[in-house]
Structure formats: C-alpha cells, structure tokens
Design a protein around this motif. Sequence first.
Motif, mmCIF file in Angstrom:
data_model
loop_
_atom_site.group_PDB
_atom_site.id
_atom_site.type_symbol
_atom_site.label_atom_id
_atom_site.label_comp_id
_atom_site.label_asym_id
_atom_site.label_seq_id
_atom_site.Cartn_x
_atom_site.Cartn_y
_atom_site.Cartn_z
ATOM 1 N N THR A 1 81.618 49.072 -8.420
ATOM 2 C CA THR A 1 81.554 50.778 -8.343
ATOM 3 C C THR A 1 81.873 51.133 -9.809
ATOM 4 O O THR A 1 82.835 50.317 -10.550
ATOM 5 C CB THR A 1 82.756 51.210 -7.592
ATOM 6 N N LYS A 2 81.502 52.189 -10.084
ATOM 7 C CA LYS A 2 81.650 52.759 -11.430
ATOM 8 C C LYS A 2 83.004 52.775 -11.630
ATOM 9 O O LYS A 2 83.746 52.574 -12.741
ATOM 10 C CB LYS A 2 81.048 54.259 -11.493
ATOM 11 N N TRP A 3 84.071 53.285 -10.527
ATOM 12 C CA TRP A 3 85.338 53.702 -10.844
ATOM 13 C C TRP A 3 86.180 52.411 -11.022
ATOM 14 O O TRP A 3 87.128 52.308 -11.779
ATOM 15 C CB TRP A 3 86.000 54.836 -9.822
ATOM 16 N N THR A 4 85.969 51.289 -10.146
ATOM 17 C CA THR A 4 86.701 50.099 -10.083
ATOM 18 C C THR A 4 86.235 49.546 -11.424
ATOM 19 O O THR A 4 87.350 49.085 -12.196
ATOM 20 C CB THR A 4 86.085 49.199 -8.914
ATOM 21 N N SER A 5 85.210 49.596 -11.840
ATOM 22 C CA SER A 5 84.871 48.972 -13.349
ATOM 23 C C SER A 5 85.733 49.543 -14.438
ATOM 24 O O SER A 5 86.270 49.015 -15.443
ATOM 25 C CB SER A 5 83.179 49.273 -13.575
ATOM 26 N N MET B 1 80.759 42.339 -19.409
ATOM 27 C CA MET B 1 79.506 41.625 -19.553
ATOM 28 C C MET B 1 78.402 42.740 -18.611
ATOM 29 O O MET B 1 77.268 43.086 -19.312
ATOM 30 C CB MET B 1 79.156 40.426 -19.235
ATOM 31 N N VAL B 2 78.804 42.969 -17.417
ATOM 32 C CA VAL B 2 77.805 43.790 -16.604
ATOM 33 C C VAL B 2 77.696 45.284 -17.459
ATOM 34 O O VAL B 2 76.630 45.838 -17.672
ATOM 35 C CB VAL B 2 78.238 44.077 -15.366
ATOM 36 N N ARG B 3 78.869 45.819 -17.863
ATOM 37 C CA ARG B 3 78.640 47.091 -18.593
ATOM 38 C C ARG B 3 77.921 47.103 -19.782
ATOM 39 O O ARG B 3 77.239 48.083 -20.018
ATOM 40 C CB ARG B 3 80.153 47.680 -18.955
ATOM 41 N N ALA B 4 77.929 45.872 -20.456
ATOM 42 C CA ALA B 4 77.189 45.691 -22.032
ATOM 43 C C ALA B 4 75.777 45.637 -21.385
ATOM 44 O O ALA B 4 74.947 46.313 -22.087
ATOM 45 C CB ALA B 4 77.595 44.385 -22.466
ATOM 46 N N TRP B 5 75.373 44.927 -20.488
ATOM 47 C CA TRP B 5 74.033 44.840 -20.080
ATOM 48 C C TRP B 5 73.528 46.144 -19.675
ATOM 49 O O TRP B 5 72.455 46.556 -19.940
ATOM 50 C CB TRP B 5 73.869 43.832 -18.909
#
Length: 112
Positions: A7-11, A84-88
Amino acid sequence: MLDRIGTKWTSMAVKVLAEASPEEVRFAELQRRMAGVSQKMLSVTLQAMARDGLVSRRVEPTVPPRVHYRLTELGLSLEAPLAMVRAWAEEHMAEIDHANRLSEKHPTGEGG
C-alpha cells in the motif's frame, strides 16, 4: 501479504521510518512527514505494520500519551525492495498515465 506491504501508506511509513532509523519517530511527526495521510489511516497502517512485525511501538505514560515507532529488523529489510518498487513507479509513471488515458478513451481495450 503483498496487499499489506504494497500500500501507498505502508511504503511511505517504511521510507520515513527507515530514514530515521535507528531513532524512533513520534506519531505526530510521522503524520507530518507523510503528506496527505489522515490520522485514522496512519493509525490503521501502523497497527497493521505492528501486527506484521514490521514496526515496534513504545508508549510514554504521559498525558496525552506519546507514542513512538521504529522499524524492526524485519521492517528495515523491507526498505530496499520497496525503494526499488518506488523507483520503478516513478520511472514509468508517464507510461502508465498514458495507458490509463488510452483506456479511458477506449474502455473495451480496442484502439491504441
């Protein structure tokens, strides 16, 4: 599991807490650093993260209580994969937005 950690908030909470690590961050400070999160959503997110063993919670017996959070070792191990997921996502945001606009114009998947 992916539904919980993706989720956005967990990340965002993992990112903010990892940046502060090994220090603790108070609830109000977390909320300030996580633009757009409501108090209720942050509370629900942190409860889920604590239940999953990603964060530890410490309450000071003051009035009102001061609640502090920090990532556990398990939570810290999640920062690199989420980064890495945020960067992608940032790298491909324009392509995804374009695909969404095409989908809105052609909802059956035809064209584009």
